[in-house]
Design an enzyme around this catalytic site. Structure first.
Site: not given
Ligand code: C5P
Length: 223
Positions: A29-32
């Site tokens: 995933t990512n940090r958004s």
């Protein structure tokens, strides 16, 4: 109070991140956080728009008053958007869509073994680009460009390449801008001009974006 100047305008917003599974218990995933996209939804609802939110995982509460579609992967987000794009007047891509997904989704939990693990990734579709290619003349498409260098050049490049009408350019290396913060520092980049905005709350940024969208709609319908 803001006027209900978006009454009857059908707006679809993508927000948040994607979770791309590796096996039943792991994902990439990512940090958004979804804050910018959810702020647009909130501002648009206040102004009377008919809002559809297509959101990846986010800790934020689903806004009441919007039609919310929850998805996990980039492919699911792509399908959710494509199924609803035709009936929209404005499409705003605020999600940090995963550019890649693991090529294999293992049925069983991966066991650890000696040595390294290699995971192969394949490209996800570019939702904004696909919408840009199918878009009608009466629809407006807005994208976000989070950059750490050559912010405006990169945003303008994406605006042209993806067939968008407006890009919100964001230098995520500045403090007070980007992932997880409640504020943002953005420049609005359209086909004609660049408008630098000061440090604002994400809700204020959302209203400025919607002001600009409304302007573009008015200009377009008077042509
Ligand atoms: O090319 P880049 O990822 O920087 O473009 C950012 C913009 O494109 C954002 O508006 C994002 O929501 C959208 N995007 C998308 N699908 C992707 C990648 C980005 O809709 N696979």
């Amino acid at each position: 109070d803001k006027p209900r100047d978006l009454a009857g305008v059908r707006l679809l917003v993508t927000a948040g991140r994607n979770a791309e599974p590796i096996d039943p218990v792991r994902y990439v995933t990512n940090r958004s956080t979804g804050k910018m996209g959810y702020a647009i939804v909130e501002a648009a609802l206040r102004r009377g728009a008919l809002v559809t939110l297509v959101t990846g995982p986010s800790e934020l509460a689903p806004p009441s008053g919007a039609t919310t579609v929850q998805v996990q992967t980039g492919l699911e987000m792509y399908e959710a958007v494509m199924a609803r794009v035709e009936e929209q007047d404005v499409i705003i891509g605020a999600a940090a869509v995963a550019d890649y997904r693991p090529k294999l989704r293992h049925e069983q939990k991966l066991k650890k073994k000696e040595g390294n693990l290699l995971i192969e990734f394949e490209r996800n579709p570019d939702i904004l680009l696909e919408v840009g290619q199918r878009k009608r003349d009466d629809q407006l498409l807005v994208g976000f460009a989070a950059e750490t260098e050559n912010v405006l050049e990169n945003a303008r490049g994406k605006l042209m390449r993806k067939g968008a009408d407006l890009f919100v350019a964001n230098d995520v290396s500045q403090s007070g801008a980007g992932f997880g913060t409640d504020t943002n520092i953005v420049t609005l980049v359209d086909r004609e001009a660049e408008i630098a905005l000061p440090l604002l709350s994400k809700l204020e940024v959302a209203d400025r974006i919607l002001d600009h969208v409304l302007n573009m709609r008015t200009r377009r319908s008077s042509r």
